[in-house]
Scaffold this motif. Structure first.
Motif, mmCIF file in Angstrom:
data_model
loop_
_atom_site.group_PDB
_atom_site.id
_atom_site.type_symbol
_atom_site.label_atom_id
_atom_site.label_comp_id
_atom_site.label_asym_id
_atom_site.label_seq_id
_atom_site.Cartn_x
_atom_site.Cartn_y
_atom_site.Cartn_z
ATOM 1 N N PRO A 1 0.691 -1.264 -0.021
ATOM 2 C CA PRO A 1 -0.080 0.089 0.094
ATOM 3 C C PRO A 1 0.937 1.344 0.003
ATOM 4 N N VAL A 2 0.320 2.355 -0.288
ATOM 5 C CA VAL A 2 0.922 3.410 -0.463
ATOM 6 C C VAL A 2 1.614 4.005 1.016
ATOM 7 N N SER A 3 2.765 4.414 0.876
ATOM 8 C CA SER A 3 3.491 4.877 2.137
ATOM 9 C C SER A 3 4.007 6.268 1.770
ATOM 10 N N GLY A 4 3.816 7.412 2.694
ATOM 11 C CA GLY A 4 4.356 8.597 2.735
ATOM 12 C C GLY A 4 6.107 8.592 2.828
ATOM 13 N N THR A 5 6.726 7.463 3.810
ATOM 14 C CA THR A 5 7.859 7.275 4.009
ATOM 15 C C THR A 5 8.595 6.374 3.026
ATOM 16 N N ASN A 6 8.105 5.482 2.710
ATOM 17 C CA ASN A 6 8.920 4.465 2.002
ATOM 18 C C ASN A 6 8.127 4.151 0.482
ATOM 19 N N TYR A 7 8.826 4.577 -0.350
ATOM 20 C CA TYR A 7 8.074 4.648 -1.792
ATOM 21 C C TYR A 7 9.083 4.887 -2.814
ATOM 22 N N TYR A 8 8.774 4.753 -3.922
ATOM 23 C CA TYR A 8 9.584 4.877 -5.087
ATOM 24 C C TYR A 8 9.537 6.172 -6.060
ATOM 25 N N GLN A 9 10.312 6.641 -6.762
ATOM 26 C CA GLN A 9 10.039 7.657 -7.779
ATOM 27 C C GLN A 9 10.731 7.193 -9.118
ATOM 28 N N VAL A 10 10.043 7.983 -9.933
ATOM 29 C CA VAL A 10 10.157 7.488 -11.316
ATOM 30 C C VAL A 10 10.618 9.063 -12.147
ATOM 31 N N ALA A 11 11.318 8.650 -13.237
ATOM 32 C CA ALA A 11 11.763 10.321 -13.875
ATOM 33 C C ALA A 11 10.576 10.230 -14.780
ATOM 34 N N VAL A 12 10.547 11.655 -14.989
ATOM 35 C CA VAL A 12 9.338 11.914 -15.792
ATOM 36 C C VAL A 12 9.729 13.276 -16.862
ATOM 37 N N ASP A 13 9.155 13.707 -18.009
ATOM 38 C CA ASP A 13 9.511 14.429 -18.845
ATOM 39 C C ASP A 13 8.314 15.578 -19.017
ATOM 40 N N GLU A 14 8.557 16.637 -18.139
ATOM 41 C CA GLU A 14 7.292 17.678 -18.209
ATOM 42 C C GLU A 14 7.431 18.383 -19.612
ATOM 43 N N GLY A 15 8.613 18.336 -20.375
ATOM 44 C CA GLY A 15 8.603 19.038 -21.622
ATOM 45 C C GLY A 15 7.818 18.282 -22.703
ATOM 46 N N LEU A 16 7.451 17.103 -22.406
ATOM 47 C CA LEU A 16 6.381 16.623 -23.191
ATOM 48 C C LEU A 16 6.817 16.177 -24.726
ATOM 49 N N ASN A 17 8.159 15.791 -24.757
ATOM 50 C CA ASN A 17 9.096 15.388 -25.800
ATOM 51 C C ASN A 17 8.391 14.146 -26.688
ATOM 52 N N TYR A 18 7.533 13.283 -25.747
ATOM 53 C CA TYR A 18 7.237 12.049 -26.279
ATOM 54 C C TYR A 18 5.752 12.528 -26.834
ATOM 55 N N THR A 19 5.455 12.342 -28.239
ATOM 56 C CA THR A 19 4.235 12.846 -28.683
ATOM 57 C C THR A 19 3.374 11.568 -29.126
ATOM 58 N N SER A 20 3.715 10.304 -28.887
ATOM 59 C CA SER A 20 2.965 9.154 -29.311
ATOM 60 C C SER A 20 2.136 8.429 -28.148
ATOM 61 N N GLY A 21 1.924 9.407 -26.889
ATOM 62 C CA GLY A 21 1.486 8.813 -25.789
ATOM 63 C C GLY A 21 1.047 9.750 -24.639
ATOM 64 N N VAL A 22 0.418 9.345 -23.665
ATOM 65 C CA VAL A 22 0.033 10.538 -22.424
ATOM 66 C C VAL A 22 0.461 9.624 -21.302
ATOM 67 N N LEU A 23 0.585 10.287 -20.110
ATOM 68 C CA LEU A 23 0.712 9.715 -18.712
ATOM 69 C C LEU A 23 -0.580 9.986 -17.911
ATOM 70 N N LYS A 24 -0.783 8.845 -17.368
ATOM 71 C CA LYS A 24 -1.924 8.955 -16.306
ATOM 72 C C LYS A 24 -1.587 8.422 -14.909
ATOM 73 N N LEU A 25 -2.363 8.669 -13.961
ATOM 74 C CA LEU A 25 -2.042 8.314 -12.760
ATOM 75 C C LEU A 25 -3.255 7.553 -11.933
ATOM 76 N N TRP A 26 -2.961 6.639 -11.112
ATOM 77 C CA TRP A 26 -4.232 5.943 -10.682
ATOM 78 C C TRP A 26 -4.429 6.355 -9.132
ATOM 79 N N ASN A 27 -5.487 7.101 -8.881
ATOM 80 C CA ASN A 27 -5.945 7.801 -7.580
ATOM 81 C C ASN A 27 -6.509 6.682 -6.614
#
Lengths: 446, 527
Positions: B315-341
């Motif tokens: 389950p989610v944890s505000g202390t122990n979790y992972y991070q993933v690099a993202v590109d806010e410059g939106l250089n990839y034009t063949s898809g979109v990013l989504k988050l599961w809430n």
């Protein structure tokens, strides 16, 4: 002094034994070894006359030798021969001169020239053989005996048709193998001109006894399909689908193996392969069911309609000390393919031709029309067609393979396969030709 | 007695391989030729009669690039085939003239480091478009060259390209101030022409390597899962093998991270296509690329949307979790990013694309076949006989020649331990197949005096220059037996062979053996 000794360019003769200022000459021809293509000779010519007159003789001979070298290096212009006869009763021999030089011989030339006499030494290099005049050979097959004006050959070899001509050994003069001039007239009256021509000579393998055709209908366990246009009046259908299998088999008679004597023979599948290409074929020989020889795999990559060259191999596939009794073998054609694909080929006959000499004449274009002749001149080393409605020779063919030769003292049999000029060079069984063969008897020594 | 002129017929064919010969006023003989178990006919050296007129010999230069075939006159069989690549004629004692295909170049591009005007050093790498000469290509086939340049402007690079093309598109005469004693006429096998073209293949990589921010994974309800859609940008579909993401852990998570490739369902992740998992120990504490290898390698289709879905087990944890690099410059034009809430897929507050690298693999035998098919401009057809069972990335950036690329794949062999052999047949059909078995009871052999016997003990014509065979050393068994105590010398594999027309001899080179002639030459050069 030789009875006859002269230089000859095909038209003009320069006598070295007698002339206005030539008293005579000394000449003993050398013999090179069998491996030598050329030999060096010396001729000593005795002159008398003024200095200027004798010098003119020297320069004339030098000029002849210069032209000899010019032809030998460029193959353009007149050939220069040394012609000789040691005795009046001899045949005149000709030997192509490659090059040479002339120098004064004997005592200091200025001394002897002042005395009105000098000797010239001619040192020349020539072919290591002597040739006699061009002669036409009498030819024999089922269509005629000792024919010199053109003997019919067919494109099949069975009971009524012959794709070969035979030359009686007694009719071939000389002592050395001699190049031939083959004059092959296309006598098949069709707008489809003759394209390729392949022929081979057999003189080592009992030519008048050797069976050179294995009919498709004589293969083991096949069902002949009647067809008057096919060799022997039948052909067979060969089918397979495995990735590797034996597809057709014959028993090779002992007589065939005994007559072949271990000679190299080219094996041709004559028929039609209309199946999807992309498979390999090879020849095997078996003793009972055991393989004792494999030929090379031949890849068939196109849809072919004429003849498939299955390679060259010995019959039998080993050399023996003598061939009076040879065990019969099975000749098997094996196929392989990368996937199980159903294929069908048609086989008219398997041709087995000894390749004592083997030639393939390939058209550059236009091919050989009806009543025109394809000439393979092994004497001069040129290939051309002739006999067109507009007179003249044209070099629209090329030839490859060994120089076509006949061997004196033994019977020679030349076998032929003709192809059409359409794309793919279809084999047309109905084709015919008319053959004339000429040669210059050849000897090592006069 | 062997004779280079009488033993062989040399045919020079027209460029369209029509069986005709351009007739020359002199005879060409064969000094020697070689075969290789990879590629078939390798090289041939031809000779002209020693007294041939030099002007006649010069006519030979017009046939550079023409196909040639060598026939054994004794059997009428072809023994070597390839193309005429070089003719050198001696002029006097001190120099020679000739022509060669080596310098031919009729398709050029320049790869250069670009210096922006006003800057002190190059900032990016660029390349010009290809420039080619149609006439030269029609005459000789395509021969490519990539020219590197440093610190060049666009104009400089294009000019360099055009100069190289202008000079290289024709077969220019070569003048060398070094005497040769006799004409040198060389031919090369068709296999060498794979070196004429560079090989590129865009399949096997789909990526967005740009990054300028991070996205937490499983630190809060709004980021339980992350998903990025994509489509293959390659020209051919490919099997997906792995996914690399730039990630790190925060705190001390102890759970696994899954990466699923999913189909698309109404613009959102659908059903699972394939899955990969890494445990917490696989992740660094500072961002770095980590690779997830998928359990299966399904074929992804072109024009189809797929999703990369990243999920943690715990389950989610505000202390122990992972991070993933993202590109806010939106250089990839063949898809979109989504988050599961936790209940639905939503857009990220600041839109971004995932930084990711998807990798594919392909069986090397398929890659070999593709290279030979696409780059074999002189080949009639290709068939790989045996599958390799070995998989590797099929992506190629086009920086190396087809010959280099295919040799790398061929040398990798067939799983588990077999090598490939390649035969460019006389029909110019290429066969790629597994090397034969080393069969003790039915194998070829070489006698003490160098005669090759086939597996039925029939002597093999040395003019065939046989290669690609295991041979048993047939003679002198006691010595072989003694050698076998330390190293098995019973069998050897013929890797390549040469035929010498002057001696009538065949000289094989066995696999993994040193050639004494090569060693001697190396020694001489060192001194």
């Amino acid at each position: 002094m030789p009875y006859t000794l002269n230089l000859y360019d095909g038209t003009t003769t320069y006598d070295l034994t007698d002339g206005t200022y030539i008293l005579g000459c000394e000449y003993v021809p050398n013999n090179g070894s069998d491996n030598d293509k050329s030999v060096s000779d010396t001729v000593v010519v005795h002159l008398s006359g003024t200095g200027a007159q004798m010098l003119a003789v020297k320069e004339t001979i030098e000029n002849w030798l210069a032209w000899a070298k010019s032809y030998y290096t460029t193959k353009v212009g007149d050939k220069i021969y040394l012609r000789a006869k040691l005795d009046a009763a001899d045949d005149l021999g000709s030997s192509l001169i490659h090059s040479g030089f002339v120098e004064w011989s004997g005592r200091a030339p200025t001394t002897t020239i002042r005395a009105g006499y000098a000797m010239l030494r001619i040192v020349l290099t020539r072919d290591n053989w002597w040739e006699e005049a061009l002669a036409t050979l009498p030819l024999t097959n089922g269509h005629g005996t000792d024919v010199t004006s053109g003997l019919q050959v067919d494109n099949r070899n069975d009971s009524t048709r012959d794709n070969w001509v035979e030359i009686d050994g007694a009719d071939i003069e000389g002592t050395l193998p001699a190049p031939i001039l083959l004059d092959f007239e296309n006598t098949y009256n069709s707008g489809d001109r003759m394209g390729r021509l392949r022929y081979s000579n057999n003189f080592r393998s009992n030519p008048n006894s050797l069976q050179t055709v294995l009919e498709g209908e004589d293969a083991t366990g096949v069902t002949p399909i009647a067809d008057t246009g096919s060799s022997g009046g039948n052909y067979i259908s060969v089918s397979w689908s495995a990735t590797q299998s034996e597809i057709v088999e014959w028993t090779i008679p002992s007589a065939l193996l005994q007559n072949a004597k271990g000679n190299l023979c080219k094996v041709h599948w004559v028929g039609e392969g209309i199946t999807v290409p992309g498979y390999w074929l090879r020849v095997k020989m078996q003793m009972s069911l055991t393989d004792i020889f494999y030929g090379a795999w031949k890849y068939v990559e196109r849809d072919w309609h004429d003849m498939l060259d299955l390679g060259t191999m010995r019959f039998p596939p080993y050399l023996l000390s003598e061939y009076s009794s040879v065990y019969p073998l099975n000749l098997v054609i094996e196929q392989k393919q990368t996937s199980s694909t159903s294929r069908t080929m048609y086989l008219d006959a398997l041709h087995i031709h000894p390749v004592d000499t083997y030639r393939s004449l390939v058209p550059k274009g236009y091919n050989t029309g009806y009543q025109a002749s394809l000439v393979d001149d092994g004497i001069d080393g040129v290939v051309y067609t002739d006999g067109w409605s507009t007179a003249g020779k044209v070099g629209n063919y090329v030839g490859y393979g060994a120089t076509p030769e006949i061997m004196p003292g033994v019977d020679n049999r030349l076998s032929f396969l003709m192809f059409s000029s359409t794309i793919g060079g279809y084999y047309t069984p109905e084709r015919t030709g008319s053959v004339i063969i000429k040669y210059k008897p050849r000897r090592r020594a006069l | 007695m062997p004779d280079p002129f009488d033993d062989f017929s040399v045919l020079i064919l027209a460029k369209n391989f029509e069986p005709v010969k351009e007739e020359l006023p002199f005879k060409i003989g064969v000094s020697g030729y070689a075969w290789n178990s990879i590629g078939g006919p390798d090289w041939a050296r031809l000779v002209a009669k020693e007294d041939v007129n030099v002007f006649a010999l010069a006519q030979l230069t017009q046939f550079i690039g023409h196909p040639i075939e060598i026939y054994n006159n004794a059997t009428g069989d072809k023994v070597w085939w390839g193309q005429l690549t070089s003719v050198k004629i001696p002029l006097g004692d001190n120099y020679s003239v000739g022509v060669s295909l080596d310098k031919l170049t009729n398709k050029v591009k320049v790869v250069y480091s670009y210096t922006t005007p006003g800057e002190t050093q190059a900032t990016i790498v660029k390349e010009t478009a290809w420039a080619s000469d149609t006439g030269s290509i029609n005459e000789f086939g395509t021969k490519e060259r990539i020219i590197p340049m440093s610190d060049a402007s666009d104009t400089q690079a294009e000019n360099r390209r055009d100069v190289v093309l202008s000079k290289g598109k024709d077969v220019n005469p070569l003048v060398e101030f070094a005497g040769i004693s006799e004409p040198e006429i060389q031919a090369s096998g068709w296999w060498q022409t794979l070196d004429w073209l560079y090989y590129s293949h865009d399949a096997g990589i789909e990526a967005n390597a740009d990054e300028d921010a991070t996205q937490d994974l499983g630190s809060a309800a709004g980021n339980e899962k992350i998903a990025q859609s994509f489509q293959l940008s390659s020209s051919t579909p490919w099997n997906i093998f792995n996914c690399s993401l730039k990630m790190n852990y925060v705190g001390a998570p102890t759970d696994d991270v899954y990466v699923n490739i999913k189909s698309d369902s109404g613009g959102l992740p659908g059903s699972v296509v394939t899955t990969a998992v890494l445990t917490y120990v696989d992740f660094p504490d500072t961002a770095d690329w980590v690779t997830f290898n998928f359990a299966t390698n399904p074929l992804l289709s072109l024009g189809t949307t797929y999703w990369i879905e990243i999920d943690r087990i715990d389950p989610v944890s505000g202390t122990n979790y992972y991070q993933v690099a993202v590109d806010e410059g939106l250089n990839y034009t063949s898809g979109v990013l989504k988050l599961w809430n936790g209940s639905s897929w939503v857009d990220r507050g600041t839109d971004a694309d995932l930084s990711f690298k998807l990798g594919g693999v392909e069986e090397t035998s398929v890659q070999i076949e593709r290279i030979l098919t696409n780059l074999g401009q002189f080949f009639e057809g290709v068939e790989t006989v045996d599958a390799s069972g070995i998989y590797s990335s099929q992506f190629r950036d086009g920086g190396r020649s087809g010959l280099f690329e295919v040799m790398e794949l061929i040398n990798a062999g067939i799983d588990p331990d077999k090598k490939y052999l390649v035969d460019v047949q006389e029909s110019r059909f290429v066969a790629v197949y597994e090397e034969p078995e080393q069969n003790e009871y039915k194998t070829w052999s070489v006698t003490d005096d160098g005669i090759l016997l086939d597996d039925l003990q029939t002597p093999v014509d040395p003019k065939l220059c046989t290669v690609g065979r295991w041979v048993q050393l047939a003679g002198n068994s006691p010595i072989i037996d003694q050698l076998s105590l330390t190293a098995d010398a019973t069998f050897a594999f013929i890797e390549s062979a040469e035929y010498n027309s002057n001696t009538g001899g065949w000289r094989p080179k066995m696999r993994d053996t040193r050639d004494p002639i090569d060693d001697m030459m190396s020694f001489v050069e060192t001194w």
